[in-house]
Each structure stands twice: as C-alpha cells, then as structure tokens.
Design a protein around this motif. Structure first.
Motif, short mmCIF file in Angstrom:
data_model
loop_
_atom_site.label_atom_id
_atom_site.label_comp_id
_atom_site.label_asym_id
_atom_site.label_seq_id
_atom_site.Cartn_x
_atom_site.Cartn_y
_atom_site.Cartn_z
N SER A 72 0.82 -1.21 0.00
CA SER A 72 0.00 0.00 0.00
C SER A 72 0.85 1.26 0.00
O SER A 72 1.95 1.29 0.57
N TRP A 73 0.32 2.33 -0.64
CA TRP A 73 1.00 3.62 -0.58
C TRP A 73 0.74 4.31 0.78
O TRP A 73 1.39 5.30 1.10
N VAL A 74 -0.19 3.78 1.57
CA VAL A 74 -0.40 4.29 2.93
C VAL A 74 0.67 3.69 3.83
O VAL A 74 0.84 2.47 3.85
N MET A 124 -7.77 0.47 -4.48
CA MET A 124 -7.60 1.90 -4.20
C MET A 124 -6.33 2.17 -3.39
O MET A 124 -5.67 3.19 -3.58
N LEU A 125 -6.02 1.25 -2.47
CA LEU A 125 -4.92 1.49 -1.54
C LEU A 125 -3.56 1.00 -2.03
O LEU A 125 -2.55 1.25 -1.38
N ARG A 150 -7.15 6.30 -7.53
CA ARG A 150 -7.98 7.23 -6.75
C ARG A 150 -7.22 7.72 -5.52
O ARG A 150 -7.82 8.07 -4.50
N ARG A 151 -5.91 7.78 -5.65
CA ARG A 151 -5.10 8.09 -4.48
C ARG A 151 -5.43 9.44 -3.88
O ARG A 151 -5.59 9.56 -2.66
N GLU A 186 -6.76 10.00 -0.14
CA GLU A 186 -5.98 10.77 0.84
C GLU A 186 -6.85 11.81 1.55
O GLU A 186 -6.66 12.09 2.73
N ARG A 187 -7.84 12.36 0.82
CA ARG A 187 -8.74 13.35 1.42
C ARG A 187 -9.72 12.70 2.39
O ARG A 187 -10.36 13.40 3.19
N ASN A 188 -9.85 11.39 2.32
CA ASN A 188 -10.83 10.69 3.15
C ASN A 188 -10.18 9.69 4.10
O ASN A 188 -10.83 8.74 4.55
#
Length: 394
Positions: free
Chosen positions: A2-4, A81-82, A87-88, A92-94
């Motif tokens: 994940s990019w998170v 998504m993750l 939809r990154r 990120e806004r959510n």
C-alpha cells in the motif's frame, strides 16, 4: 504494497483491512477500514450510491446484509484503491488518523450466544469446582458445543467502563460481586441471515459469517456459581460483554485456517462434521494493568466456529444480520495460557503477582483489562485484531 504507510509490527496491513464504525471530529458515524494508523471513510468512497448510503450509517449491519458477493467486491475495490494511484488523491482526502476519531460498536447486535468451546478451560473449571470427580468434563461436552444465550443489549464497545455488578452471592447474601473475572474470547459476526427452520451446515459458515472480533465476556463468578444450577449462566454474565472495534473479515484469515484438535472419541455427529477446516490459528494476549498475564492459543479450541454455528442452527433457529456468537474462554494447556483469572489464580488459591508487587485473585476497582490477538498472514506477515479493553468501576 500500500501507498499508505504501515509501521513495522502494525497488524492493519493491506492483507487485513478490518472494518469498523468511526466518527470523525465533524460529521456523523460511518463505516471505514483500517490501514496502518489510519481509517479510510468508505461512505465517502461510494458517496451518492446505494452502497454509499449503506456505508454511511452507525453500524455495519446494512452493508453486511448485502452478503458475500458484495463483501468480496468492496474488499477487492478497497485493496485496489490502496495499492494503486487510480484514486489516491481522493482516498488521501478521506483518510483519518485512528487516534483522532471515535471508534464505535461495529454492529447492532441482534442476538448474542456464548459457547464453552475450549477443552482446557472446561477441564480447568471442572477440576476447580468438582475436585473429587475423576472426569472433569461433563458427559455431553465432547458431543456438542455447549453454549447459552446471552444479553445483546449489554454488548458494549471497547473502552466502555465496566460497573461491578451486584446480585445474590449465596443464601440470603446480596451485594457487589467479590469475584469479578474476565474471559478472553473470540467472537464471530453474522452478516447474511438464514431462513427460520433451515439449519446452516458447517460448509455454509463463510456464506453467513462476515468476520471476527475480540471479546471480553466479563463474569461475576460468585453470582454465577450460586445461580447457574439448573439452567445455566444468567446475571453473573449479562451485565457487560466488551467487543473490539475492528471486525477482521474471514477473507483475511485464509492463512490462519487450521484443523481443530482431533475429534475421534467420540466422532462428531454428521451435522458437526467439517469437510474444510475452520479452526483458526489466533494468538491471544491478556494484559492486566498493562502487564501481560496470559497468552491463550485459539488454535487449541476443541470446537470450530463453523461447528458452533451448525449447532446453533441445527434446530432450525434462524440467523439475523448482526448476530454475535463467541467461543467462550480461550485457554491452553500451560498455566500461562489461561484466559480467565479463576484459572490463573486457581479460584483464589494461587494469587497472581503483578509488576507493582500487588496480587490479584479477581478484579479490583480501577483494574484495566486488555485483550489483543494476531494471526498468520501471507508471506510470513501477521494479521492484527487491535484490542478490546475495559476498566472496572465501582
């Protein structure tokens, strides 16, 4: 990957994605999934759709009612998504930091059933309460998953203070419980309902059960001991049952599946037979006032969650979305694997010594109990369940 960011040792990985209900600083409660130290607002990700409406509520129930195909679709899309950039920016806004939101009870609990599925626990209690009997297990124990119906209205989210209950402790003796105890358990959340009169077999377990939570089924042993004959637990159990805020989906636990211990003497009746193993290799940890006092292994539990569900419904009892059933106290063979204080202190005969030099036989006011757990994941990783915690108040 994940990019998170997911800190090392954090069990909320891309392979997990547990579901919960959270409330940010502004706005109402909604469904999210945990990733690393953050929670993704799923209601926002599907805003303006019927699915988004089901996710924008104060419980998982409307989403769970959609059934296994929708569970798989959402999990697949969230993972995409993750781990991609599609939809990154919107994701990120959510994203919200978990430590900046309120975590709520994940489901509206419909019915609550508690089992007694650990052979080590049942054996220990048999030896404590029936020391003069050669066989500590009662005659029916290996023939069926023993259980009782609890009180859904007193299932509370992790962090809720637990008030010491009062009741009858013996003949003419009424007052607050003097033997307040814990029960480290594993709970199973029903998503898809079933039809009244139609049993749910072991092979249909994953079609109805969505995921797994941690449970502390607080118990007043003195109230329980006086009242439980002949009908079983009542007021000694019904005052509080704490559950963790995150529901780990069954889909995240494929690498944790193991056969249950050998069931050969006797062999289970046909409705309890399993073609696919649904034992789970979960490692629990029990902490009392911050100190680890026990590490119960769920993989040693005699009856599997699929067998519990089959027995629960074999008489035609129907399942409802939000039903919760729990394993009963999880204990292992070793003294350091016991999931309750009545076992750890051997009903008070062997007081437990804490780090500050104090001792416990049962809980005192102000004591805080925490239950954690992990399970094997892909590529040697660990799936985390978070924790369920509660503090005793007078």
């Amino acid at each position: 990957m994940s990019w998170v960011p997911v800190p090392e040792g954090c069990g909320f990985t891309l392979d997990n994605l547990p579901y919960g209900v959270f409330q940010p600083r502004s706005g109402g409660p909604r469904v999210g999934v945990a990733i690393g130290e953050q929670v993704l607002d799923l209601a926002a990700m599907w805003a303006g759709t019927p699915l988004g409406a089901d996710l924008g509520t104060g419980s998982l129930n409307r989403f769970l009612r959609r059934g296994p195909r929708e569970w798989a679709y959402v999990r697949r899309e969230v993972r995409r998504m993750l781990e991609t950039d599609d939809r990154r920016r919107f994701c990120e806004r959510n994203l919200h930091r978990i430590d900046e939101v309120a975590l709520l009870l994940p489901v509206e609990v419909a019915d609550y059933v508690d089992f007694y599925a650990s052979e080590a626990h049942a054996t220990n209690l048999g030896r404590i309460f029936r020391p003069d009997v050669a066989e500590p297990l009662l005659p029916n124990w290996k023939h069926l998953p023993v259980g009782y119906h609890g009180r859904a209205g007193t299932v509370v989210p992790s962090g809720t203070p637990v008030r010491r209950p009062s009741g009858q402790r013996g003949p003419g003796d009424f007052g607050p419980s003097l033997k307040l105890d814990i029960e480290a358990e594993v709970g199973f959340v029903v998503g898809a309902p079933s039809t009244l009169g139609e049993p749910v077999g072991t092979g249909a377990f994953a079609e109805h059960v969505f995921g797994v939570v941690l449970v502390n089924d607080w118990s007043a042993r003195d109230l329980q001991r006086w009242e439980y004959q002949p009908l079983g637990p009542f007021l000694g159990k019904s005052f509080a049952t704490s559950v963790s805020p995150w529901v780990v989906p069954l889909a995240a636990l494929e690498h944790a599946r193991v056969p249950v211990p050998g069931q050969t003497d006797p062999e289970p009746l046909p409705y309890l037979a399993e073609k696919e193993p649904w034992g789970l290799d979960l490692q629990l940890e029990v902490l009392l006032n911050g100190r680890t006092v026990s590490r119960p292994p769920f993989r040693d539990t005699y009856w599997s969650p699929a067998q519990m569900l089959a027995h629960l419904t074999v008489n035609g009892a129907s399942l409802r979305t939000g039903d919760l059933y729990a394993s009963g106290t999880v204990s292992g063979a070793g003294p350091d694997q016991r999931g309750s204080l009545i076992e750890l202190s051997w009903n008070g005969a062997e007081p437990l010594r804490l780090a500050d030099g104090s001792t416990r036989t049962f809980l005192e006011d102000g004591d805080t109990v925490t239950v954690r757990a992990t399970a094997p994941g892909p590529d040697g990783g660990r799936i985390g369940f978070g924790e369920v915690t509660g503090t005793v108040s007078a």
